[in-house]
Scaffold this motif. Structure first.
Motif, short mmCIF file in Angstrom:
data_model
loop_
_atom_site.label_atom_id
_atom_site.label_comp_id
_atom_site.label_asym_id
_atom_site.label_seq_id
_atom_site.Cartn_x
_atom_site.Cartn_y
_atom_site.Cartn_z
N ILE A 126 -31.27 -0.36 31.83
CA ILE A 126 -30.95 0.13 30.49
C ILE A 126 -31.39 -0.85 29.41
CG2 ILE A 126 -29.06 0.73 28.90
CD1 ILE A 126 -27.58 1.85 31.43
N HIS A 127 -30.97 -2.13 29.55
CA HIS A 127 -31.21 -3.07 28.46
C HIS A 127 -32.58 -3.73 28.51
CE1 HIS A 127 -27.48 -3.01 26.26
NE2 HIS A 127 -26.82 -3.01 27.39
N ARG A 128 -33.14 -3.86 29.73
CA ARG A 128 -34.42 -4.57 29.77
C ARG A 128 -35.55 -3.68 30.29
NH1 ARG A 128 -33.26 -10.19 32.49
NH2 ARG A 128 -35.51 -10.40 32.41
N GLY A 129 -35.25 -2.41 30.45
CA GLY A 129 -36.29 -1.44 30.78
C GLY A 129 -36.99 -1.67 32.12
N MET A 130 -36.28 -2.30 33.06
CA MET A 130 -36.92 -2.56 34.36
C MET A 130 -36.88 -1.32 35.24
SD MET A 130 -35.55 -6.21 35.64
CE MET A 130 -35.93 -7.72 34.79
N ILE A 131 -37.80 -1.25 36.20
CA ILE A 131 -37.70 -0.21 37.22
C ILE A 131 -36.67 -0.65 38.26
CG2 ILE A 131 -40.03 0.69 36.90
CD1 ILE A 131 -40.68 -0.89 39.55
N ARG A 132 -36.15 0.30 39.05
CA ARG A 132 -35.01 0.01 39.90
C ARG A 132 -35.22 -1.13 40.89
NH1 ARG A 132 -32.53 4.54 43.49
NH2 ARG A 132 -32.04 3.00 45.07
N ARG A 133 -36.34 -1.10 41.57
CA ARG A 133 -36.57 -2.14 42.59
C ARG A 133 -36.57 -3.55 41.99
NH1 ARG A 133 -40.55 -1.42 47.40
NH2 ARG A 133 -40.83 -3.62 46.89
N GLU A 134 -37.23 -3.62 40.87
CA GLU A 134 -37.33 -4.89 40.14
C GLU A 134 -35.91 -5.34 39.73
OE1 GLU A 134 -40.09 -6.14 36.27
OE2 GLU A 134 -39.52 -4.08 36.61
N ALA A 135 -35.16 -4.38 39.21
CA ALA A 135 -33.81 -4.66 38.72
C ALA A 135 -32.91 -5.13 39.87
CB ALA A 135 -33.21 -3.42 38.06
N GLU A 136 -33.02 -4.50 41.01
CA GLU A 136 -32.17 -4.86 42.14
C GLU A 136 -32.51 -6.26 42.66
OE1 GLU A 136 -31.01 -0.40 43.69
OE2 GLU A 136 -31.95 -1.81 45.09
N ALA A 137 -33.79 -6.58 42.65
CA ALA A 137 -34.20 -7.92 43.10
C ALA A 137 -33.63 -8.97 42.15
CB ALA A 137 -35.72 -8.00 43.17
N GLU A 138 -33.72 -8.68 40.87
CA GLU A 138 -33.21 -9.64 39.88
C GLU A 138 -31.68 -9.76 39.98
OE1 GLU A 138 -35.19 -10.54 36.67
OE2 GLU A 138 -33.51 -11.55 35.67
N ALA A 139 -31.02 -8.63 40.22
CA ALA A 139 -29.57 -8.65 40.35
C ALA A 139 -29.15 -9.53 41.53
CB ALA A 139 -29.04 -7.23 40.54
N LEU A 140 -29.86 -9.39 42.64
CA LEU A 140 -29.54 -10.18 43.82
C LEU A 140 -29.76 -11.68 43.54
CD1 LEU A 140 -28.67 -10.10 46.79
CD2 LEU A 140 -31.09 -9.98 47.40
N ALA A 141 -30.86 -11.98 42.87
CA ALA A 141 -31.15 -13.38 42.55
C ALA A 141 -30.04 -13.95 41.66
CB ALA A 141 -32.50 -13.48 41.85
N MET A 142 -29.55 -13.13 40.73
CA MET A 142 -28.50 -13.60 39.81
C MET A 142 -27.19 -13.82 40.55
SD MET A 142 -27.96 -14.64 36.77
CE MET A 142 -29.12 -14.00 35.57
N LEU A 143 -26.89 -12.95 41.52
CA LEU A 143 -25.67 -13.15 42.31
C LEU A 143 -25.71 -14.50 43.00
CD1 LEU A 143 -24.82 -9.76 44.04
CD2 LEU A 143 -23.82 -10.79 42.01
N LYS A 144 -26.88 -14.87 43.48
CA LYS A 144 -27.00 -16.17 44.15
C LYS A 144 -26.80 -17.30 43.14
CE LYS A 144 -29.84 -14.40 47.88
NZ LYS A 144 -31.21 -14.17 48.38
N LYS A 145 -27.38 -17.11 41.94
CA LYS A 145 -27.25 -18.16 40.92
C LYS A 145 -25.81 -18.39 40.51
CE LYS A 145 -31.68 -18.22 38.63
NZ LYS A 145 -32.39 -17.08 38.08
N VAL A 146 -25.01 -17.33 40.48
CA VAL A 146 -23.62 -17.52 40.07
C VAL A 146 -22.72 -17.88 41.26
CG1 VAL A 146 -23.80 -16.03 38.04
CG2 VAL A 146 -22.95 -15.08 40.20
N GLY A 147 -23.36 -18.15 42.40
CA GLY A 147 -22.61 -18.71 43.53
C GLY A 147 -21.83 -17.71 44.35
N ILE A 148 -22.34 -16.47 44.45
CA ILE A 148 -21.69 -15.51 45.34
C ILE A 148 -22.21 -15.75 46.76
CG2 ILE A 148 -21.51 -13.04 45.93
CD1 ILE A 148 -20.09 -13.44 43.39
#
Ligand SMILES: Nc1ncnc2c1ncn2[C@@H]1O[C@H](COP(=O)(O)OP(=O)(O)OP(=O)(O)O)[C@@H](O)[C@H]1O
Ligand SMILES: [Mg+2]
Length: 346
Positions: A126-148
């Motif tokens: 929604i906010h950054r206009g990414m396609i789903r696959r791209e968005a999911e990869a970034e989401a996963l990377a962010m989860l790792k960054k915040v220590g999940i």
């Protein structure tokens, strides 16, 4: 103000003569009064004060989240645009993208019926206009960054399957995904137990460094700000009563209220008995006291304090306080101010 100070540049967020009033059947609640607060790019600013001092409403107003009986005044400039005069739609465009808010209860930001994967990736589509696959990869990377831990597994869980601390990490990840310039965190660790609290605060500190995000940390607990904030704003009765760099504030508070707040912090290196709660109660905001709002609780108050409200003025380079007798309660010799000992117990 110091010459080399980066605050000479335009602040990211500038509240000027900012006020919030609530209409109630008992009268007008003067919740926030003539506030001037600047947040510089990339800095961590702690906003502290007792319950009811106006911390949350100040920033709820910035995000357009006030109750229907509220009226705002003054200006809230974000990168020079007055948020108070934007349409709800314009404000929506800034909120979530350029600035994000993190609350005490992570469930206010999470959809209980949606897996983490979708909550996070939708932010990006929604906010950054990414396609789903791209968005999911970034989401996963962010989860790792915040220590999940075990992020690959956690991303397919629902919020209720996670602990409170982990949910708050998810919310922080969600806030960061849009690369906001400002995050306002309102008591983000208050609901968590002490160890998790410290971990989340460390996370905020690391992330605001990594991402260059400005962070406003709202807390009633001055004890948590020492390791994380650059500057501290102390609020009392809807006003800024002191503003200083974090070390200067703890070393030598200018305002007796700040000194009292510091003495009320429980510390591991002190006896429990050394903690002094602040005597008295916060003022009635429908009928605020005359003069300095803290004077009824201040053991240094003099006639002038009862009559005239002290302006927020520079008391040292780069420091401001609203007090007629700054530093009177600052050092180990507090209470020994020369000249007028008879007034000390007034
Ligand atoms: N809708 C409302 N109507 C009337 N008064 C309100 C309303 N919302 C908030 N207030 C009052 O505004 C004042 C400031 O509230 P605020 O929530 O900003 O305090 P706070 O500093 O965040 O306190 P806490 O540490 O308890 O979260 C309080 O006196 C509160 O009762
Ligand atoms: Mg609050």
């Amino acid at each position: 103000m110091a010459m080399s100070d980066t605050r000479d540049a335009q602040p990211l967020l500038q509240l000027s003569d900012y006020a919030i009033r609530f209409a109630t059947p008992d009268g007008t609640v003067k919740a926030v009064n003539g506030l001037d607060i600047a947040v510089a790019r990339g800095e961590t600013l702690a906003v502290v004060g007792e319950s009811g001092s106006g911390k949350s409403q100040t920033f709820n107003g910035v995000f357009g989240l006030l109750a229907g009986n509220a009226k705002t005044d003054g200006k809230a400039l974000f990168e020079g645009r007055d948020l108070l005069s934007l349409s709800p739609r314009e404000l929506d465009g800034i909120r979530g993208a350029d600035m994000a808010m993190v609350f005490q209860d992570p469930m206010t930001a999470l959809n209980p019926a949606m897996k983490i994967r979708r909550q996070l990736s939708e932010t990006l589509t929604i906010h950054r206009g990414m396609i789903r696959r791209e968005a999911e990869a970034e989401a996963l990377a962010m989860l790792k960054k915040v220590g999940i831990p075990e992020a690959e597994r956690r991303i397919d869980q629902y919020p209720h399957e996670l602990s409170g601390g982990m949910r708050q990490r998810i919310v922080i990840a969600m806030a960061l995904l849009c690369r906001p310039k400002l995050i306002v965190a309102d008591e983000p660790t208050t609901a968590l137990d002490v160890t998790i609290q410290a971990q989340i605060l460390d996370l905020f500190r690391d992330l605001s460094e990594d991402f260059g995000t400005a962070l406003v940390l709202i807390t009633h607990d001055l004890g948590v700000v020492a390791g994380i904030a650059d500057r501290v704003v102390v609020m009392y009765a809807g006003r800024v009563v002191e503003e200083a760099g974090v070390d200067a504030l703890f070393e030598r508070p200018a305002m007796p209220y700040t000194a009292a707040l510091i003495r009320s912090i429980p510390r591991v290196d002190r006896e429990v008995e050394a903690v002094e709660p602040i005597p008295g109660r916060p003022p009635d905001l429908i009928h605020p006291p005359t003069g300095c709002p803290f004077h009824p609780r201040c053991r240094f108050a003099e006639d002038k304090c009862r009559r005239e409200r002290p302006p927020l003025a520079e008391v040292e380079p780069g420091r401001r306080a609203a007090c007629w007798f700054p530093f009177v309660d600052a050092g180990p010799n507090h209470g020994e101010r020369a000249g007028t000992p008879e007034t000390l117990n007034g």
